[in-house]
Design a protein around this motif. Structure first.
Motif, PDB file in Angstrom:
ATOM      1  N   ALA A   1       0.840  -1.194   0.000  1.00 57.63           N
ATOM      2  CA  ALA A   1       0.000   0.000   0.000  1.00 57.63           C
ATOM      3  C   ALA A   1       0.880   1.252   0.000  1.00 57.63           C
ATOM      4  O   ALA A   1       1.918   1.294   0.665  1.00 57.63           O
ATOM      5  CB  ALA A   1      -0.907  -0.003   1.229  1.00 57.63           C
ATOM      6  N   ARG A   2       0.494   2.285  -0.747  1.00 57.84           N
ATOM      7  CA  ARG A   2       1.276   3.521  -0.815  1.00 57.84           C
ATOM      8  C   ARG A   2       1.188   4.269   0.510  1.00 57.84           C
ATOM      9  O   ARG A   2       0.109   4.395   1.110  1.00 57.84           O
ATOM     10  CB  ARG A   2       0.757   4.399  -1.948  1.00 57.84           C
ATOM     11  N   LYS A   3       2.318   4.776   0.953  1.00 53.41           N
ATOM     12  CA  LYS A   3       2.384   5.475   2.228  1.00 53.41           C
ATOM     13  C   LYS A   3       1.941   6.924   2.047  1.00 53.41           C
ATOM     14  O   LYS A   3       2.417   7.633   1.152  1.00 53.41           O
ATOM     15  CB  LYS A   3       3.809   5.452   2.777  1.00 53.41           C
TER      16      LYS A   3
ATOM     17  N   TYR B   1       1.523  11.360  -1.210  1.00 53.82           N
ATOM     18  CA  TYR B   1       2.188  10.070  -1.039  1.00 53.82           C
ATOM     19  C   TYR B   1       3.702  10.246  -0.964  1.00 53.82           C
ATOM     20  O   TYR B   1       4.285  11.182  -1.529  1.00 53.82           O
ATOM     21  CB  TYR B   1       1.826   9.128  -2.181  1.00 53.82           C
TER      22      TYR B   1
ATOM     23  N   ASP C   1       5.963   8.419  -2.321  1.00 53.10           N
ATOM     24  CA  ASP C   1       6.685   8.105  -3.549  1.00 53.10           C
ATOM     25  C   ASP C   1       6.435   9.117  -4.662  1.00 53.10           C
ATOM     26  O   ASP C   1       6.834   8.924  -5.799  1.00 53.10           O
ATOM     27  CB  ASP C   1       6.306   6.710  -4.060  1.00 53.10           C
ATOM     28  N   GLU C   2       5.766  10.237  -4.335  1.00 54.17           N
ATOM     29  CA  GLU C   2       5.551  11.273  -5.335  1.00 54.17           C
ATOM     30  C   GLU C   2       6.802  12.128  -5.473  1.00 54.17           C
ATOM     31  O   GLU C   2       7.529  12.370  -4.506  1.00 54.17           O
ATOM     32  CB  GLU C   2       4.355  12.158  -4.959  1.00 54.17           C
TER      33      GLU C   2
END
Length: 413
Positions: free
Chosen positions: A46-48, A78, A80-81
């Motif tokens: 799941a994306r943090k 997020y 990872d953006e």
């Protein structure tokens, strides 16, 4: 009309229900198939979520979903953006960079020619002024055809002055001179000089043997008559100013230089001047003085340049364009077009690599040939955006990205 609407609504509603049911079945089958085929450890993580925010207020962070202070629905940020990196700044897709026409250049060491252009006007050389005064009291018998503004040569007559006091002293000198007593003759001659008689008048008395109590007032030097205060029949006193003559051999060129660049000027600095009255001709001179006062209304100071005035061509009031020359000096240079001037500060847009950009505050110096000197805020080799930087700056402002301070250059911050 009503029945058609209802029919259409039923058709659309039924189609939507069928699509939803089919989608649900498809999702269930796909989900079951994925669970059956892949082990749990291979499922995507799941994306943090770092925080929730309103894109209109990027600096306002929330712990969970909800409404922002503006009443807008928040969205997640997020980990990872690209914009969520620790380094402040904005990211631009490489494809979008080409569309925006971004051009990247590096700050480089070079030489900046010490040139500055200003405007100025011709004025009289106030050091070349002669005052014509009456040496003794008397009466004006005759005036010559002179007026303020006339250009005269040295020795030009202005007026004839009758001086009664000279008549008795001259008669006494002639009487003593006939006695042959050298000492008395010398004393009497000295008295004539003390009464203000020119040496030429005394010599004429000695040659003619008769008094000369009419004196012709002449100009001691050539130039333009700035003031003339003598008229027929008037009485003048000893020491009274009769005329003022300003020489024209040299003139002053007073240049108005902005206060911000005054530090670049030095006495003796060479200058080149061009005049609208003499197209295609350039006159050379040097800075003779930098006046200490500043014009408060225009924030300029006056730089005085002395120019030779051959044949009296340069007239007071003439307009000139002045170029101040100087030796080239080393400096850290960037293209002038890369600067973002806000009025309160000057920024450049740093290119950090991989499409990441950040504004940086700089302190600038001289500017010449479309290049500007960077005094502080940037290091040699750092890459900046030379064109298209205003679009990125607008995005950085909307995203609340703070500019790198001037003193942070080279520190890795």
């Amino acid at each position: 009309m009503s029945s058609i609407t209802i029919a259409r609504g039923w058709l659309f509603g039924g189609a939507a229900a069928l699509a939803l049911a089919a989608g649900g079945i498809g999702f269930t089958l796909a989900d079951k198939g994925s669970h059956a085929e892949r082990p749990p450890e291979s499922r995507p993580a799941a994306r943090k979520i770092l925080y929730w925010y309103d894109p209109m207020i990027p600096a306002e962070h929330h712990a969970g979903p909800g409404l922002s202070s503006m009443g807008m629905q928040t969205i997640p940020r997020y980990a990872d953006e690209g914009d969520a990196t620790d380094a402040p700044g904005v990211s631009v897709d490489p494809a979008a960079s080409q569309t925006l026409g971004l051009r990247i250049v590096a700050a480089r060491r070079g030489t900046l020619a010490g040139s500055l252009t200003a405007t100025g006007t011709i004025d009289f050389n106030q050091r070349d002024v002669a005052i014509v005064q009456a040496r003794a009291g008397g009466f004006v018998q005759r005036v010559y055809a002179r007026a303020p503004g006339d250009v005269v040569g040295a020795g030009a007559p202005l007026a004839d002055l009758l001086i009664p006091e000279w008549a008795g002293a001259q008669a006494e000198y002639l009487a003593v001179r006939r006695t042959g007593n050298v000492a008395l003759t010398q004393a009497a001659r000295q008295r004539l000089a003390l009464l203000g008689m020119p040496a030429g008048t005394i010599a004429a008395i000695e040659r003619g043997g008769r008094p000369h109590n009419v004196m012709t007032i002449s100009t001691p030097t050539g130039g333009v008559i700035k003031s003339l205060g003598v008229r027929v029949g008037m009485t003048v006193a000893a020491g009274q100013t009769l005329a003022e003559i300003n020489g024209l051999g040299t003139v002053w060129l007073n240049a108005a230089v902005p206060e911000a660049v005054a530090g670049q000027l030095r006495p003796g600095q060479p200058v080149q001047a061009t005049f609208a009255a003499f197209p295609g001709e350039t006159l050379s001179g040097r800075v003779s003085a930098i006046l200490p006062d500043i014009q408060t209304d225009s924030r300029t100071l006056t730089v005085r340049i002395e120019l030779p005035n051959r044949a009296g061509r340069l007239k007071p009031g003439m307009f000139a364009t002045i170029s101040f020359g100087g030796s080239a000096q080393p400096a850290l240079l960037v293209p002038s077009e890369a600067l973002i001037r806000t009025g309160k500060r000057t920024l450049v847009m740093l290119a950090l690599g991989k499409g990441h950009y950040r504004p940086a505050e700089v302190r600038i110096g001289r500017e010449s040939d479309d290049e500007t000197e960077i005094i502080a805020g940037l290091d040699e080799g750092e890459k900046i955006v030379a064109s298209g930087q205003f679009l990125i700056d607008s995005e950085a402002s909307l995203s609340g990205v703070k500019a790198r301070p001037v003193d942070a250059a080279g520190s890795g911050r």
